[in-house]
Motif scaffolding. Structure first.
Motif, PDB file in Angstrom:
ATOM      1  N   GLU A  50       0.839  -1.212   0.000  1.00  0.00           N
ATOM      2  CA  GLU A  50       0.000   0.000   0.000  1.00  0.00           C
ATOM      3  C   GLU A  50       0.873   1.262   0.000  1.00  0.00           C
ATOM      4  N   ILE A  51       1.959   1.217   0.773  1.00  0.00           N
ATOM      5  CA  ILE A  51       2.869   2.376   0.786  1.00  0.00           C
ATOM      6  C   ILE A  51       3.454   2.594  -0.606  1.00  0.00           C
ATOM      7  N   ILE A  52       3.907   1.494  -1.207  1.00  0.00           N
ATOM      8  CA  ILE A  52       4.548   1.604  -2.528  1.00  0.00           C
ATOM      9  C   ILE A  52       3.535   2.161  -3.553  1.00  0.00           C
ATOM     10  N   ARG A  53       2.305   1.702  -3.451  1.00  0.00           N
ATOM     11  CA  ARG A  53       1.292   2.210  -4.395  1.00  0.00           C
ATOM     12  C   ARG A  53       1.055   3.715  -4.184  1.00  0.00           C
ATOM     13  N   LEU A  54       0.934   4.133  -2.942  1.00  0.00           N
ATOM     14  CA  LEU A  54       0.677   5.561  -2.701  1.00  0.00           C
ATOM     15  C   LEU A  54       1.857   6.424  -3.136  1.00  0.00           C
ATOM     16  N   VAL A  55       3.065   5.933  -2.902  1.00  0.00           N
ATOM     17  CA  VAL A  55       4.232   6.711  -3.359  1.00  0.00           C
ATOM     18  C   VAL A  55       4.222   6.782  -4.894  1.00  0.00           C
ATOM     19  N   ARG A  56       3.852   5.668  -5.526  1.00  0.00           N
ATOM     20  CA  ARG A  56       3.800   5.682  -6.996  1.00  0.00           C
ATOM     21  C   ARG A  56       2.793   6.729  -7.493  1.00  0.00           C
ATOM     22  N   ILE A  57       1.619   6.760  -6.858  1.00  0.00           N
ATOM     23  CA  ILE A  57       0.611   7.752  -7.271  1.00  0.00           C
ATOM     24  C   ILE A  57       1.166   9.175  -7.076  1.00  0.00           C
ATOM     25  N   ALA A  58       1.822   9.386  -5.930  1.00  0.00           N
ATOM     26  CA  ALA A  58       2.359  10.727  -5.646  1.00  0.00           C
ATOM     27  C   ALA A  58       3.395  11.134  -6.696  1.00  0.00           C
ATOM     28  N   VAL A  59       4.241  10.174  -7.076  1.00  0.00           N
ATOM     29  CA  VAL A  59       5.344  10.496  -7.996  1.00  0.00           C
ATOM     30  C   VAL A  59       4.859  10.575  -9.440  1.00  0.00           C
ATOM     31  N   THR A  60       4.078   9.590  -9.862  1.00  0.00           N
ATOM     32  CA  THR A  60       3.746   9.550 -11.294  1.00  0.00           C
ATOM     33  C   THR A  60       2.520  10.395 -11.639  1.00  0.00           C
ATOM     34  N   ASP A  61       1.598  10.579 -10.655  1.00  0.00           N
ATOM     35  CA  ASP A  61       0.378  11.332 -10.976  1.00  0.00           C
ATOM     36  C   ASP A  61       0.321  12.722 -10.357  1.00  0.00           C
ATOM     37  N   LEU A  62       1.131  12.964  -9.315  1.00  0.00           N
ATOM     38  CA  LEU A  62       0.948  14.218  -8.584  1.00  0.00           C
ATOM     39  C   LEU A  62       2.212  15.083  -8.520  1.00  0.00           C
ATOM     40  N   GLY A  63       3.246  14.674  -9.242  1.00  0.00           N
ATOM     41  CA  GLY A  63       4.422  15.537  -9.384  1.00  0.00           C
ATOM     42  C   GLY A  63       5.372  15.569  -8.195  1.00  0.00           C
ATOM     43  N   VAL A  64       5.268  14.584  -7.281  1.00  0.00           N
ATOM     44  CA  VAL A  64       6.213  14.550  -6.163  1.00  0.00           C
ATOM     45  C   VAL A  64       7.596  14.152  -6.686  1.00  0.00           C
ATOM     46  N   ARG A  65       8.629  14.870  -6.225  1.00  0.00           N
ATOM     47  CA  ARG A  65       9.989  14.613  -6.732  1.00  0.00           C
ATOM     48  C   ARG A  65      10.934  14.053  -5.692  1.00  0.00           C
ATOM     49  N   GLU A  66      10.581  14.266  -4.426  1.00  0.00           N
ATOM     50  CA  GLU A  66      11.458  13.750  -3.362  1.00  0.00           C
ATOM     51  C   GLU A  66      10.621  12.999  -2.351  1.00  0.00           C
ATOM     52  N   VAL A  67      11.114  11.841  -1.929  1.00  0.00           N
ATOM     53  CA  VAL A  67      10.396  11.036  -0.938  1.00  0.00           C
ATOM     54  C   VAL A  67      11.340  10.797   0.229  1.00  0.00           C
ATOM     55  N   ARG A  68      10.918  11.204   1.427  1.00  0.00           N
ATOM     56  CA  ARG A  68      11.729  10.989   2.624  1.00  0.00           C
ATOM     57  C   ARG A  68      10.997  10.031   3.545  1.00  0.00           C
ATOM     58  N   PHE A  69      11.662   8.961   3.947  1.00  0.00           N
ATOM     59  CA  PHE A  69      11.068   7.996   4.866  1.00  0.00           C
ATOM     60  C   PHE A  69      11.442   8.373   6.286  1.00  0.00           C
ATOM     61  N   THR A  70      10.421   8.331   7.164  1.00  0.00           N
ATOM     62  CA  THR A  70      10.665   8.741   8.526  1.00  0.00           C
ATOM     63  C   THR A  70       9.736   7.970   9.448  1.00  0.00           C
ATOM     64  N   GLY A  71       9.541   8.483  10.673  1.00  0.00           N
ATOM     65  CA  GLY A  71       8.675   7.777  11.604  1.00  0.00           C
ATOM     66  C   GLY A  71       8.394   8.643  12.826  1.00  0.00           C
ATOM     67  N   GLY A  72       8.248   8.021  13.945  1.00  0.00           N
ATOM     68  CA  GLY A  72       8.809   6.863  14.559  1.00  0.00           C
ATOM     69  C   GLY A  72      10.209   6.564  13.997  1.00  0.00           C
ATOM     70  N   GLU A  73      10.657   5.371  14.252  1.00  0.00           N
ATOM     71  CA  GLU A  73      11.969   5.014  13.730  1.00  0.00           C
ATOM     72  C   GLU A  73      11.806   4.132  12.480  1.00  0.00           C
TER      73      GLU A  73
END
Ligand code: SAM
Ligand code: SF4
Length: 332
Positions: A50-73
């Motif tokens: 589900e995470i991978i799908r949402l990141v894909r939508i953000a990058v390919t459909d919504l113009g996101v260029r940078e993805v930072r993974f964070t948390g929690g740890e």
């Protein structure tokens, strides 16, 4: 490309922060209570797919260029390396980065680099193992130091360090942290403490301000401001140290907020979009995912969530309300 993530004030979000878990192996006093914090329920957490799908939508459909993974740890997430790997396959390839407390990095740095991670920020607030224990309530200082060295070894450079100064605990360490970071080749940034701790113990009057941090650094170093033009949407104001090229950053989220230039959108580990760290509302993408929503429908929900972003976080407004979700469950 179809829609992009813009808001009513003309800001465009191209930087996505993804929280991979709300859990952590430290208990930093400015972030979490010693005990009693309720974790998100397992079934509510997004799966790796589900995470991978949402990141894909953000990058390919919504113009996101940078993805930072964070948390929690984020290094507590078993699927981290694969998530990075899958995100690195996206077209256009986003910049991939990680914010971590560094515990376990000595073991994972090479795998993360090979998976496609581009950059890393490691949080370290003190050079003193005893102070570390007081501040994080865990005896893991050495693991963080080893993690930092492993990140360099693996080529995740330039390694950045995030430090939060707490009055009466480590506030005196600013010059020593900078000197050590320069020696080791790490790029240090101080972050003003924000009202995002789970126990709601933040107090503006006792917060160590950017001004104080700079005054303390200036006792040992000559600092020259970097031209504002080179800052862009980056939250850190940067100074050249002793003429450069070494630099130090200060993120004055409270005393000099950078909301006007904010280019961020956030996804929590349980699939909620937040348009601001301090937002009091969220948009549920998990429900849309799990009820069979199409990429287009999800992208539209995300776009609407960002359109409603407020002009500023409003920490200084008299009616400021700290969000119910703590930093550890939002993703810092
Ligand atoms: N656990 C990882 C870490 O510590 O780097 C990632 C998550 S942590 C929430 C991300 C960053 O937020 C860290 O650099 C941490 O120091 C910072 N942080 C946490 N609580 C904060 C607060 N109340 N004010 C300012 N920064 C905070
Ligand atoms: Fe954990 Fe990071 Fe919060 Fe510290 S700041 S308790 S390492 S999530």
């Amino acid at each position: 490309m179809g829609a992009v993530l813009v808001d009513q004030f003309g800001r465009r979000a191209v930087d996505l922060r993804v929280s991979l878990t709300d859990r952590c192996n430290l208990r930093c006093t400015y972030c979490m209570p010693e005990e009693g914090l309720q974790w998100l329920a397992k079934p509510d957490l997004l799966t790796d797919e589900e995470i991978i799908r949402l990141v894909r939508i953000a990058v390919t459909d919504l113009g996101v260029r940078e993805v930072r993974f964070t948390g929690g740890e984020p290094m507590l997430r078993p699927g981290l390396v694969r998530i990075v790997q899958e995100c690195a396959r996206l077209e256009p390839r986003p910049e991939l980065s990680l914010t971590t407390n560094g515990i376990g990095l000595a073991r994972n740095a090479t795998a993360l680099k090979e998976a496609g991670l581009d950059r890393i920020n490691v949080s370290l607030d003190t050079l003193d193992p005893e102070v570390f224990r007081t501040l994080t309530r865990r005896d893991r200082h050495q693991d963080v130091i080893a993690g930092l060295a492993a990140a360099v070894e693996a080529g995740l450079t330039p390694v950045k360090i995030n430090s939060v100064l707490m009055r009466g605990v480590n506030e005196h360490e600013a010059p020593a942290l900078l000197e050590w970071s320069l020696e080791q080749g790490y790029e240090l940034r101080f972050i003003e403490q924000m009202p995002l701790d789970a126990q709601h113990g933040w107090d503006r009057a006792s917060m160590v301000t950017a001004e104080e941090i700079l005054a303390s650094l200036a006792e040992r170093f000559a600092l020259t401001p970097e031209p504002a033009a080179s800052r862009g949407a980056a939250p850190a104001e940067r100074w050249l140290v002793d003429g450069g090229p070494a630099r130090v950053g200060v993120i004055a989220s409270v005393t000099r907020p950078f909301c006007r230039d904010c280019d961020r959108t956030r996804l929590t580990a349980d699939g909620q979009v937040r348009n601001c760290l301090f937002a009091t509302g969220e948009t549920d993408l998990r429900e849309a995912l799990r009820s069979g929503g199409s990429d287009l429908e999800i992208a539209e929900l995300w776009r609407k969530a960002m359109w409603g972003k407020k002009a500023g976080a409003g920490i200084d407004d008299p009616d400021f309300l700290q969000p119910a979700r703590p930093m550890s469950a939002i993703g810092g």
